[in-house]
Motif scaffolding. Structure first.
Motif, PDB file in Angstrom:
ATOM      1  N   UNK A  98       0.856  -1.189   0.000  1.00  0.00           N
ATOM      2  CA  UNK A  98       0.000   0.000   0.000  1.00  0.00           C
ATOM      3  C   UNK A  98       0.892   1.239   0.000  1.00  0.00           C
ATOM      4  N   UNK A  99       1.650   1.484  -1.053  1.00  0.00           N
ATOM      5  CA  UNK A  99       2.658   2.549  -1.028  1.00  0.00           C
ATOM      6  C   UNK A  99       2.105   3.949  -0.807  1.00  0.00           C
ATOM      7  N   UNK A 100       0.874   4.202  -1.263  1.00  0.00           N
ATOM      8  CA  UNK A 100       0.337   5.554  -1.114  1.00  0.00           C
ATOM      9  C   UNK A 100       0.132   5.948   0.347  1.00  0.00           C
ATOM     10  N   UNK A 101      -0.104   4.956   1.217  1.00  0.00           N
ATOM     11  CA  UNK A 101      -0.309   5.283   2.633  1.00  0.00           C
ATOM     12  C   UNK A 101       0.938   5.921   3.236  1.00  0.00           C
ATOM     13  N   UNK A 102       2.098   5.646   2.638  1.00  0.00           N
ATOM     14  CA  UNK A 102       3.354   6.161   3.190  1.00  0.00           C
ATOM     15  C   UNK A 102       3.461   7.675   3.100  1.00  0.00           C
ATOM     16  N   UNK A 103       2.659   8.297   2.253  1.00  0.00           N
ATOM     17  CA  UNK A 103       2.725   9.759   2.125  1.00  0.00           C
ATOM     18  C   UNK A 103       2.477  10.438   3.470  1.00  0.00           C
ATOM     19  N   UNK A 104       1.573   9.858   4.281  1.00  0.00           N
ATOM     20  CA  UNK A 104       1.261  10.449   5.583  1.00  0.00           C
ATOM     21  C   UNK A 104       2.235  10.011   6.670  1.00  0.00           C
ATOM     22  N   UNK A 105       3.075   9.023   6.371  1.00  0.00           N
ATOM     23  CA  UNK A 105       4.034   8.521   7.346  1.00  0.00           C
ATOM     24  C   UNK A 105       5.409   9.154   7.190  1.00  0.00           C
ATOM     25  N   UNK A 127      -9.277  10.264  -1.334  1.00  0.00           N
ATOM     26  CA  UNK A 127      -8.700  10.765  -2.581  1.00  0.00           C
ATOM     27  C   UNK A 127      -7.808   9.736  -3.268  1.00  0.00           C
ATOM     28  N   UNK A 128      -7.040   8.974  -2.474  1.00  0.00           N
ATOM     29  CA  UNK A 128      -5.995   8.133  -3.070  1.00  0.00           C
ATOM     30  C   UNK A 128      -6.091   6.631  -2.777  1.00  0.00           C
ATOM     31  N   UNK A 315       9.473  10.341  -3.238  1.00  0.00           N
ATOM     32  CA  UNK A 315       8.811  10.850  -4.444  1.00  0.00           C
ATOM     33  C   UNK A 315       9.392  10.189  -5.694  1.00  0.00           C
ATOM     34  N   UNK A 316      10.711  10.081  -5.743  1.00  0.00           N
ATOM     35  CA  UNK A 316      11.350   9.434  -6.896  1.00  0.00           C
ATOM     36  C   UNK A 316      10.925   7.972  -7.003  1.00  0.00           C
ATOM     37  N   UNK A 317      10.806   7.299  -5.869  1.00  0.00           N
ATOM     38  CA  UNK A 317      10.379   5.900  -5.842  1.00  0.00           C
ATOM     39  C   UNK A 317       8.947   5.765  -6.339  1.00  0.00           C
ATOM     40  N   UNK A 318       8.068   6.658  -5.887  1.00  0.00           N
ATOM     41  CA  UNK A 318       6.674   6.618  -6.333  1.00  0.00           C
ATOM     42  C   UNK A 318       6.573   6.910  -7.841  1.00  0.00           C
ATOM     43  N   UNK A 319       7.342   7.874  -8.294  1.00  0.00           N
ATOM     44  CA  UNK A 319       7.344   8.197  -9.719  1.00  0.00           C
ATOM     45  C   UNK A 319       7.754   6.982 -10.540  1.00  0.00           C
ATOM     46  N   UNK A 320       8.742   6.241 -10.044  1.00  0.00           N
ATOM     47  CA  UNK A 320       9.198   5.039 -10.754  1.00  0.00           C
ATOM     48  C   UNK A 320       8.117   3.965 -10.792  1.00  0.00           C
ATOM     49  N   UNK A 321       7.228   3.999  -9.817  1.00  0.00           N
ATOM     50  CA  UNK A 321       6.111   3.043  -9.779  1.00  0.00           C
ATOM     51  C   UNK A 321       4.907   3.539 -10.570  1.00  0.00           C
ATOM     52  N   UNK A 322       5.027   4.726 -11.161  1.00  0.00           N
ATOM     53  CA  UNK A 322       3.907   5.293 -11.910  1.00  0.00           C
ATOM     54  C   UNK A 322       2.878   5.970 -11.043  1.00  0.00           C
ATOM     55  N   UNK A 323       3.256   6.312  -9.799  1.00  0.00           N
ATOM     56  CA  UNK A 323       2.351   6.986  -8.876  1.00  0.00           C
ATOM     57  C   UNK A 323       2.756   8.454  -8.744  1.00  0.00           C
ATOM     58  N   UNK A 324       1.794   9.337  -8.505  1.00  0.00           N
ATOM     59  CA  UNK A 324       2.090  10.779  -8.437  1.00  0.00           C
ATOM     60  C   UNK A 324       2.682  11.195  -7.102  1.00  0.00           C
ATOM     61  N   UNK A 325       3.953  10.874  -6.885  1.00  0.00           N
ATOM     62  CA  UNK A 325       4.574  11.111  -5.591  1.00  0.00           C
ATOM     63  C   UNK A 325       4.530  12.556  -5.138  1.00  0.00           C
ATOM     64  N   UNK A 326       4.964  13.465  -5.993  1.00  0.00           N
ATOM     65  CA  UNK A 326       5.005  14.881  -5.611  1.00  0.00           C
ATOM     66  C   UNK A 326       3.604  15.413  -5.335  1.00  0.00           C
ATOM     67  N   UNK A 327       2.638  14.996  -6.130  1.00  0.00           N
ATOM     68  CA  UNK A 327       1.269  15.471  -5.932  1.00  0.00           C
ATOM     69  C   UNK A 327       0.683  14.943  -4.630  1.00  0.00           C
ATOM     70  N   UNK A 328       1.000  13.692  -4.293  1.00  0.00           N
ATOM     71  CA  UNK A 328       0.508  13.135  -3.033  1.00  0.00           C
ATOM     72  C   UNK A 328       1.077  13.902  -1.835  1.00  0.00           C
ATOM     73  N   UNK A 329       2.361  14.229  -1.900  1.00  0.00           N
ATOM     74  CA  UNK A 329       2.970  15.002  -0.828  1.00  0.00           C
ATOM     75  C   UNK A 329       2.328  16.382  -0.738  1.00  0.00           C
ATOM     76  N   UNK A 330       2.130  17.011  -1.890  1.00  0.00           N
ATOM     77  CA  UNK A 330       1.505  18.341  -1.917  1.00  0.00           C
ATOM     78  C   UNK A 330       0.096  18.291  -1.336  1.00  0.00           C
ATOM     79  N   UNK A 331      -0.691  17.290  -1.742  1.00  0.00           N
ATOM     80  CA  UNK A 331      -2.064  17.171  -1.258  1.00  0.00           C
ATOM     81  C   UNK A 331      -2.098  16.841   0.236  1.00  0.00           C
TER      82      UNK A 331
END
Length: 346
Positions: A98-105, A127-128, A315-331
């Motif tokens: 569940x990589x997106x959950x890490x944005x809040x961690x 949202x995610x 963010x770079x790791x999420x981008x490599x997975x095709x996920x919007x890392x920078x946008x998730x952090x911003x949101x």
């Protein structure tokens, strides 16, 4: 009406009433002591509220310490597969799933208020993360309170104090930060922490105030160090969920009881439980005579800079997975700002 007939009628009525009162039994489990903050201030009261608002037609049984089987990292699958009806889950215990959950961690992402952070968790989930959790029925998404460094020996006062320390980390973002700080991170679920400390497998770890008493940190560690400022060194994302088929099989009026005790305010309630537990846990550590410290603002900024490196790598790791890392952090950051000072409804 004869006495015999009256007795039979009364007994039939009592049997019908009992059957109505026990129409549904839901078995939920978690992995910590029932005296820990979330079970004490959220899980058990939530279960009691469900029972009361259903008129006794739903009975919620709570099993601590994974008494229904499995391990804490397996909890999501136990719910999804119907082994249990519901439970408390740390998605981060299954690194990479569940990589997106890490944005809040991520380091210094959320405030030290678990209630505020939990409102963020629910809104970020909507949202995610709805696709990630589509195979369970989500009741709440929340965060714990401030994460601290608890260790044997004196408090952490300088970056060099981390060098070579074997510290337990609960999630990938936390272990990445510890590594950046020069420590030797060892990932492990919370139930293993006490034994690892007592056997010298670790020198300490990062965890909350509220979990400290149940893990015997008043006996097994000497110091507890927080960072300065309003933002937490790290945090952890949780869900409270139930089996989807079990939820959907409930009658409409009983589903409505579950729904009335789900969502944003329920998530905030779960977070508030951790805030209450943090106050309790800190008091126990102080009473034990342990050192309670806060890093200087200057030291905190040094650690925050290391945290920024973790965020950039993530963010770079999420981008490599095709996920919007920078946008998730911003949101995530926008949601944190929007929920500062938020109060319960009603």
């Amino acid at each position: 009406m004869t006495i015999k007939t009256a007795a039979f009628t009364l007994m039939a009525g009592l049997m019908a009433s009992t059957a109505m009162a026990q129409e549904v039994t839901l078995r939920f489990q978690h992995f910590v002591s029932p005296q820990s903050a979330n079970p004490k201030y959220f899980i058990e009261p939530w279960a009691e509220k469900i029972e009361a608002e259903s008129g006794g037609r739903i009975k919620v049984e709570i099993y601590p310490f994974m008494q229904l089987g499995g391990t804490a990292p397996e909890q999501f699958d136990l719910i999804q597969d119907g082994v249990i009806d519901g439970g408390w889950v740390i998605p981060g215990y299954q690194a990479g799933r569940f990589p997106e959950t890490e944005a809040l961690e991520l380091p210094f992402m959320v405030t030290k208020s678990a209630e505020e952070a939990s409102r963020v968790a629910w809104e970020f989930t909507q949202k995610y993360l709805t696709d990630d959790f589509e195979n369970v029925h989500l009741i709440a998404a929340h965060m714990h309170g401030r994460g601290l460094v608890h260790k044997k020996g004196p408090a952490v006062d300088d970056l060099t104090d981390f060098e070579g320390l074997k510290l337990r980390g609960p999630s990938r973002p936390a272990t990445l930060l510890l590594e950046k700080l020069g420590a030797m991170p060892i990932g492990m679920p919370v139930p293993q922490f006490t034994e690892s400390l007592s056997k010298g497998v670790v020198d300490g770890g990062v965890i909350t105030w509220e979990m400290s008493p149940s893990l015997k940190l008043d006996e097994l560690t000497d110091s507890h160090t927080d960072v300065a400022g309003d933002y937490s060194l790290y945090n952890l994302f949780f869900i409270w969920a139930m089996n989807k088929d079990v939820y959907e099989s409930l009658p409409d009026d009983l589903r409505a009881v579950i729904d009335a005790n789900s969502g944003l305010e329920t998530s905030a309630w779960a977070g508030r439980a951790h805030d209450l537990g943090d106050a309790d846990g800190k008091a126990v550590m102080i009473a034990a005579g342990n050192e309670v410290a806060e890093m200087s603002p200057e030291m905190t900024e040094v650690i925050k800079a290391k945290g920024d490196e973790v965020i950039a790598d993530w963010i770079a790791d999420m981008d490599a997975k095709g996920l919007p890392g920078a946008q998730m952090v911003k949101d995530a950051r926008a949601l944190v700002e929007a929920n500062k000072g938020a109060q319960p409804e009603g």
